[in-house]
Design a protein around this motif. Structure first.
Motif, mmCIF file in Angstrom:
data_model
loop_
_atom_site.group_PDB
_atom_site.id
_atom_site.type_symbol
_atom_site.label_atom_id
_atom_site.label_comp_id
_atom_site.label_asym_id
_atom_site.label_seq_id
_atom_site.Cartn_x
_atom_site.Cartn_y
_atom_site.Cartn_z
ATOM 1 N N ARG A 42 0.815 -1.210 0.000
ATOM 2 C CA ARG A 42 0.000 0.000 0.000
ATOM 3 C C ARG A 42 0.852 1.265 0.000
ATOM 4 O O ARG A 42 0.403 2.319 -0.462
ATOM 5 C CB ARG A 42 -0.976 -0.016 1.188
ATOM 6 C CG ARG A 42 -2.061 -1.067 1.007
ATOM 7 C CD ARG A 42 -3.200 -0.964 1.993
ATOM 8 N NE ARG A 42 -4.170 -2.040 1.739
ATOM 9 C CZ ARG A 42 -5.114 -2.000 0.800
ATOM 10 N NH1 ARG A 42 -5.227 -0.932 0.023
ATOM 11 N NH2 ARG A 42 -5.929 -3.016 0.625
ATOM 12 N N ARG A 45 1.458 1.624 -3.759
ATOM 13 C CA ARG A 45 0.417 1.208 -4.696
ATOM 14 C C ARG A 45 0.022 2.292 -5.686
ATOM 15 O O ARG A 45 -0.410 1.987 -6.802
ATOM 16 C CB ARG A 45 -0.818 0.697 -3.950
ATOM 17 C CG ARG A 45 -1.690 1.725 -3.268
ATOM 18 C CD ARG A 45 -3.050 1.093 -2.908
ATOM 19 N NE ARG A 45 -3.691 0.592 -4.104
ATOM 20 C CZ ARG A 45 -4.559 -0.420 -4.121
ATOM 21 N NH1 ARG A 45 -4.869 -1.053 -3.026
ATOM 22 N NH2 ARG A 45 -5.116 -0.803 -5.257
ATOM 23 N N SER A 52 0.551 -1.971 -6.756
ATOM 24 C CA SER A 52 -0.896 -1.808 -6.625
ATOM 25 C C SER A 52 -1.590 -3.156 -6.736
ATOM 26 O O SER A 52 -2.506 -3.471 -5.968
ATOM 27 C CB SER A 52 -1.420 -0.857 -7.704
ATOM 28 O OG SER A 52 -2.824 -0.722 -7.612
ATOM 29 N N SER A 56 -3.918 -5.148 -3.972
ATOM 30 C CA SER A 56 -5.249 -5.663 -4.323
ATOM 31 C C SER A 56 -5.337 -7.162 -4.112
ATOM 32 O O SER A 56 -6.378 -7.690 -3.698
ATOM 33 C CB SER A 56 -5.584 -5.315 -5.777
ATOM 34 O OG SER A 56 -5.672 -3.922 -5.951
ATOM 35 N N SER A 59 -5.876 -7.952 -0.508
ATOM 36 C CA SER A 59 -7.283 -7.674 -0.204
ATOM 37 C C SER A 59 -8.178 -8.798 -0.725
ATOM 38 O O SER A 59 -9.095 -9.263 -0.041
ATOM 39 C CB SER A 59 -7.683 -6.341 -0.831
ATOM 40 O OG SER A 59 -9.004 -6.002 -0.524
ATOM 41 N N ALA A 75 -12.216 -5.715 -1.543
ATOM 42 C CA ALA A 75 -11.407 -6.329 -2.600
ATOM 43 C C ALA A 75 -11.851 -5.820 -3.969
ATOM 44 O O ALA A 75 -11.015 -5.521 -4.837
ATOM 45 C CB ALA A 75 -11.520 -7.848 -2.537
ATOM 46 N N ASP A 78 -10.552 -2.270 -4.437
ATOM 47 C CA ASP A 78 -9.100 -2.254 -4.652
ATOM 48 C C ASP A 78 -8.740 -2.728 -6.058
ATOM 49 O O ASP A 78 -7.857 -2.163 -6.714
ATOM 50 C CB ASP A 78 -8.400 -3.134 -3.610
ATOM 51 C CG ASP A 78 -8.343 -2.479 -2.237
ATOM 52 O OD1 ASP A 78 -8.567 -1.259 -2.153
ATOM 53 O OD2 ASP A 78 -8.078 -3.190 -1.242
ATOM 54 N N LEU A 79 -9.386 -3.780 -6.510
ATOM 55 C CA LEU A 79 -9.101 -4.307 -7.848
ATOM 56 C C LEU A 79 -9.467 -3.287 -8.929
ATOM 57 O O LEU A 79 -8.734 -3.122 -9.917
ATOM 58 C CB LEU A 79 -9.859 -5.622 -8.066
ATOM 59 C CG LEU A 79 -9.343 -6.828 -7.275
ATOM 60 C CD1 LEU A 79 -10.369 -7.955 -7.266
ATOM 61 C CD2 LEU A 79 -8.019 -7.329 -7.855
ATOM 62 N N THR A 82 -6.759 -0.664 -9.055
ATOM 63 C CA THR A 82 -5.576 -1.144 -9.767
ATOM 64 C C THR A 82 -5.802 -1.110 -11.276
ATOM 65 O O THR A 82 -4.917 -0.731 -12.045
ATOM 66 C CB THR A 82 -5.217 -2.566 -9.313
ATOM 67 O OG1 THR A 82 -4.895 -2.552 -7.924
ATOM 68 C CG2 THR A 82 -4.032 -3.117 -10.098
ATOM 69 N N CYS A 127 -6.870 -8.724 -12.658
ATOM 70 C CA CYS A 127 -7.903 -8.050 -11.873
ATOM 71 C C CYS A 127 -9.300 -8.463 -12.331
ATOM 72 O O CYS A 127 -10.205 -8.675 -11.511
ATOM 73 C CB CYS A 127 -7.749 -6.534 -11.972
ATOM 74 S SG CYS A 127 -6.315 -5.875 -11.083
#
Length: 581
Positions: A42, A45, A52, A56, A59, A75, A78-79, A82, A127
């Protein structure tokens, strides 16, 4: 004006190889450094797609271990962040690369840009695969379709990246061959002091290409495994989306990724362990042999033991292997060790507690199982309804019927996810047990039913199976006849009493009295009978017909998708065997 601390991540990343730093973060994570790994990823990221993605993934892994709605939403967010980072132009890593190669030739600059472009595309595809998995977990038709469209985008990107990497690798081999053909014999003694030996003319190194191949193979392998386990009645939709799912190809890609130097190599190793010790036995992907893939899992653990000697995750998978080998006492020791190693890592502690509860049920130590599930009911935010049901039946199996009824009343209050198969099943069972003439034997029947549905009976010792058999034989409630005969048949099958197993499955298939309250019993009994008959050449054709009957003649029952996946996995091997005869 930006605060003074904001540029720090970018400056720190400039002097460090990001691939090495990302691999360090993942290794840290697997050696019980969840917090430290998360902090490292993080920190950088926003300045590096690789870092990053690492953040993710931590997470996403947390969400997969807990199945909690809050963690899954985190999650997802976060994805998506990214993805957005990788889709922007001239960001973090590309700027870093430009700084590093500003004195290099134009060809080197193009090569570095090509590596970065491929890296970002692979991360975006990864992702999208994880976002699809988060959709599939909801087990709703709309979620499957949404996940399918996301996977279609990932599939196209994987194919493009595979093609580009293959082209670059072929060009590398061809240029090396050409240079060797024209170079004078002593050319190796006159190399430029500033050049890397493996640097190709356009600036892309062989090491970078190998790492990219490992990076794309990880997501590609997981992609194929996910698609190969999509419920069969949705396969037509999946095929319309433009991709197949090949389990063998997926495993091969994951093995390739696990041997690479990419940051996802350790993750590919975990994915293989997860497949061999959790997915394969649960979905019976190799027929009734729940130990298939066990030797491969043991080999992986032995090869990685020196690298991760005190990893709670590897200790957890060691316990899974021991459980599949029916070494329940050793498995309990491993899960308890993993629980202790995971101090401060709540999510890993919960999966260890879950396994401790299951191993205790397998040993018919319902008091110990009750304590594990009761703690999960209190601490975990994933399916408290399900944990409450397990707590209730284990409580009742110890003889405390009054305490069991109180827990069953909690189950109804905790029933929140109306479209979740497990919660719906738990709620219906709790209602039935609470209102009927509850007995210790009926609670033990419920424990055995759970062991059957979760494919755990083959993990039980002969002595425990015999005890279960004796308890079931004492139950004479007509409304439970099918529910009793199905696991009783499975127990006899585990004890190699094939004739008795066939007879009991026949009785369960014909059960009409309990059909409404135990809707899954008939199709599952039909499937189990088919599996037994398929083991003999004389009855194989009857078995094949029963398997098709189980697939086509029943619908709308509990855990229908689960059975369809098992049938879908069994049919290709049957067709292959028939073609060989």
């Amino acid at each position: 004006m930006a605060e003074p601390t904001e540029p720090a991540p970018a400056r720190a990343a400039d002097g460090i190889n990001e691939a090495d730093m990302a691999l360090k973060g993942i290794t840290m994570l697997l050696n019980n450094g969840f917090k430290e790994s998360d902090e490292l990823f993080r920190l950088y990221r926003n300045s590096s797609p690789l870092m990053s993605f690492g953040a993710s993934f931590v997470s996403f892994l947390t969400a997969m271990m807990t199945f909690e709605e809050e963690k899954m939403q985190m999650a997802y967010d976060d994805l998506k962040a990214t993805e957005r980072l990788c889709e922007r132009e001239n960001i973090g890593v590309i700027e870093t690369l430009k700084n590093k190669i500003k004195r290099s030739t134009d060809s080197q600059r193009c090569g570095a840009a090509a590596v970065d472009r491929l890296q970002r595309q692979i991360i975006i595809a990864d992702c999208q695969v994880y976002l699809a998995v988060l959709s599939f977990i909801k087990q709703e038709l709309s979620s499957y379709i949404k996940g399918g469209w996301v996977l279609r985008k990932a599939w196209k990107m994987y194919n493009k990246c595979y093609s580009d990497i293959a082209h670059l690798q072929e060009s590398k081999r061809r240029r090396v061959a050409e240079q060797e053909a024209v170079a004078p014999p002593d050319a190796s003694n006159h190399s430029s002091p500033g050049a890397s030996p493996s640097l190709r003319p356009d600036g892309v190194s062989a090491e970078a290409l190998d790492r990219l191949k490992g990076a794309v193979s990880f997501g590609y392998g997981l992609f194929h495994l996910c698609i190969s386990m999509v419920p069969p009645h949705l396969l037509k939709i999946v095929n319309l989306l433009g991709f197949p799912g090949d389990r063998v190809q997926g495993l091969s890609a994951l093995e390739c990724a696990s041997e690479s130097k990419d940051m996802k190599a350790p993750l590919a190793t975990l994915a293989l362990l997860w497949y061999h010790t959790v997915v394969q036995p649960f979905f019976a992907l190799d027929g009734s042999d729940t130990r298939a893939g066990l030797m491969e899992a043991k080999s992986i653990l032995q090869r990685r033991e020196a690298i991760y000697p005190n990893s709670s995750l590897f200790m957890f998978f060691k316990g899974r292997v021991q459980r599949l080998e029916c070494q329940i006492s050793s498995a309990l020791t491993s899960f308890r060790d993993a629980l202790e190693l995971a101090s401060g890592q709540r999510e890993i502690q919960h999966v260890c507690l879950y396994e401790i509860g299951w191993c205790s049920m397998i040993e018919l130590n319902c008091g110990e199982a009750y304590r594990a599930f009761d703690r999960l009911k209190t601490e975990s935010r994933w399916s408290q309804c399900y944990y409450a049901y397990l707590t209730g039946v284990c409580h009742g199996a110890t003889g405390d019927l009054e305490g069991a009824v109180k827990v069953f009343e909690e189950v109804e209050k905790l029933y929140k996810r109306k479209n979740n198969q497990i919660e719906l099943f738990s709620m219906k069972r709790a209602q039935k047990l609470k209102t009927s003439s509850l007995s210790k034997e009926l609670c033990i029947l419920s424990v055995i039913e759970i062991l059957y549905l979760w494919k755990a009976l083959p993990n039980c010792s002969a002595a425990k199976l015999t005890t279960m058999k004796q308890v079931l034989q004492r139950i004479d409630d007509p409304s439970c006849a099918g529910l009793k005969n199905l696991p009783l048949g499975a127990i006899n099958g585990c004890l190699n009493n094939t004739t008795d197993a066939i007879q009991l499955f026949h009785l369960a298939v014909r059960d009409e009295v309990g059909h409404l309250s135990n809707s899954y019993v008939q199709p599952y009994s039909c499937y189990e009978l088919a599996c037994v008959l398929l083991t003999s050449p004389e009855s194989a054709e009857r078995g094949r017909m029963l398997l098709i009957r189980a697939k086509e003649d029943y619908g709308g029952y509990d855990f229908e998708n689960r059975l369809h996946v098992r049938i879908h996995s069994a049919l290709p091997s049957i067709r292959a065997a028939a073609a060989e005869t």
